[in-house]
Design a protein around this motif. Structure first.
Motif, mmCIF file in Angstrom:
data_model
loop_
_atom_site.group_PDB
_atom_site.id
_atom_site.type_symbol
_atom_site.label_atom_id
_atom_site.label_comp_id
_atom_site.label_asym_id
_atom_site.label_seq_id
_atom_site.Cartn_x
_atom_site.Cartn_y
_atom_site.Cartn_z
ATOM 1 N N ALA A 1 -3.157 -0.266 -4.718
ATOM 2 C CA ALA A 1 -2.169 -1.202 -4.778
ATOM 3 C C ALA A 1 -1.681 -1.100 -6.322
ATOM 4 C CB ALA A 1 -2.521 -2.759 -3.832
ATOM 5 N N LEU B 1 -7.875 -5.849 1.683
ATOM 6 C CA LEU B 1 -8.327 -4.678 1.290
ATOM 7 C C LEU B 1 -9.069 -4.238 0.683
ATOM 8 C CD1 LEU B 1 -4.773 -4.244 -1.116
ATOM 9 C CD2 LEU B 1 -5.235 -4.768 1.680
ATOM 10 N N LEU C 1 1.172 -1.407 0.083
ATOM 11 C CA LEU C 1 -0.180 -0.291 -0.356
ATOM 12 C C LEU C 1 0.765 1.238 0.087
ATOM 13 C CD1 LEU C 1 -2.617 -0.684 2.586
ATOM 14 C CD2 LEU C 1 -2.311 -0.741 0.078
ATOM 15 N N ALA D 1 -8.350 0.667 -1.078
ATOM 16 C CA ALA D 1 -6.429 0.124 -1.550
ATOM 17 C C ALA D 1 -5.720 -0.466 -2.335
ATOM 18 C CB ALA D 1 -6.786 -0.664 0.430
#
Ligand SMILES: *Cc1c(COP(=O)(O)O)cnc(C)c1O
Length: 389
Positions: free
Chosen positions: A212, A204, A74, A208
């Protein structure tokens, strides 16, 4: 005569018999149909456990591996993160973040207390370039439950990702990921999930995942983008921890049979029981408010050697944990997460008293077991505390 072993530590925790039997099965191949079927069957159940519409990815590692996987996926080197540091595992977040080249602002919290959400708000207001917040749901070294729902209410309004280590919280006390607005939630197998160590789970949020994806794969082994692609095929990137996943299917079935509401009610009642028992033994819980449901950390009277208390409890078959870092020798951590019931906890409180007597720290003559049972029954009657939901 040997006593029955009672593992009352905050991980690893005891295994239900049905889980042990599932673990003892012979191997199936992780690329073949029977395994794919197991994974497809587990996925929606894991999503319910985490309270998320996003996939929950199994990783073959201890819980710390999932912490590394989440932070590495992240944040890019040079990005700023806030680490809530009020114990051993907060320290670990800082060490992981530093090892990844992140620029860390430590939000220091006195050990035994919870972070104040307003302090986080002030930090984020002062520096809009902060990209993430790393925190424990439950700080296992002190027995503190951080107010993650309140923290998420602050981070979800900004481009700041909240990464929550739920290793000693998932399956122990409520932390519904999507409802609270957590961006990454992770756990390990050997605590609330009633499994041996070696399996981690991580999920996630939608935003998120977007972050990523923008960064691309950041780690060869902990490649969550590739793990997500594999999980759609009912597989994991590398050889899967097949037995642990079969055990997980059984521990989830135990949760589902009882219903999570009941699981949480039991954990809450055990927590009230442990705290009252300790108080009636003349011990002061380390966390006055915001205490974890899966363990109770208590201060030992001055001059009492924690190591001695633990040794003498272990002679009665009860294995508890001591303090870490500055709390070494000063506290006892009585674990009551996962497959622990009131009978185990009565044994734990008794062993704690015997330990105190032998280490010279026993003063109270209160009916600590009666008090503990009364607190357990009252908590079961009253149900869950409003602020936890
Ligand atoms: C147990 C624990 C860890 C460490 O997990 P490992 O499985 O030993 O890597 C990290 N964070 C918390 C909150 C824990 O309780």
């Amino acid at each position: 005569m040997e006593h029955k072993l009672r593992l009352l530590t905050p991980g690893p925790t005891p295994l239900p018999e049905a889980v042990r039997l599932a673990l003892a099965q012979d191997m199936i191949h992780h690329r073949k149909a029977a395994f794919v079927e197991l994974m497809h069957e587990l996925q929606p159940r894991l999503m319910r456990l985490f309270g998320t519409a996003q996939p929950v990815l199994p990783l073959s590692c201890s819980g710390t591996g999932a912490m590394v996987a989440a932070a590495a996926s992240l944040f890019a080197p040079g990005e700023k993160v806030v680490v809530v540091e009020g114990g051993k595992f907060g320290e670990r977040w800082r060490e992981i973040a530093e090892s990844l080249g992140l620029v860390v602002t430590v939000l220091a919290v006195p050990w035994g207390t919870a972070v104040d959400p307003q302090e986080l708000r002030a930090l984020l207001d002062a520096d809009p370039s902060i990209a993430g917040v790393l925190v424990q749901v439950s700080e296992t070294s002190t027995g503190v439950l951080h107010p993650v729902r309140e923290l998420a209410a602050i981070t979800r309004q900004r481009p700041v990702l909240l990464v929550a280590d739920g290793i000693s919280a998932v399956g122990v006390s409520p932390c519904p990921m999507d409802a609270w607005g957590i961006d990454a939630l992770l756990t390990g197998s050997q605590k609330g999930l009633m499994l041996p160590p070696g399996l981690a789970l991580v999920a996630l949020s939608e935003r998120a995942w977007a972050k990523a994806e923008s960064l691309g794969p950041r780690h060869f082994y902990f490649n969550l983008l590739a793990e997500r692609a594999k999980s759609r095929q009912g597989q994991t990137l590398f050889t899967s921890p097949v037995n642990l996943l079969r055990g997980l299917a059984v521990s989830l079935a135990l949760f589902e049979e009882a219903g999570m509401e009941q699981v949480f009610r039991k954990q809450w009642a055990l927590t009230c029981m442990a705290r009252q028992g300790a108080l009636s033994l003349g011990l002061e819980p380390l966390a006055k408010t915001h205490f974890t449901w899966g363990l109770t950390a208590v201060r030992l009277p001055a001059g009492v050697d924690g190591g001695r208390v633990l040794k003498s409890a272990a002679k009665r078959g009860v294995v508890m944990a001591g303090g870490q870092g500055p709390l070494k020798g000063r506290i006892v951590r009585l674990g009551h997460m996962g497959h622990v019931d009131f009978g185990d906890l009565l044994a734990g409180l008794y062993a704690l008293r015997q330990g105190l007597m032998e280490a010279g720290g026993f003063s109270a003559a209160r009916s600590y077991l009666e008090d503990a049972i009364a607190a357990y029954e009252a908590a079961l009657q009253a149900g869950l505390p409003e602020e936890a939901l």
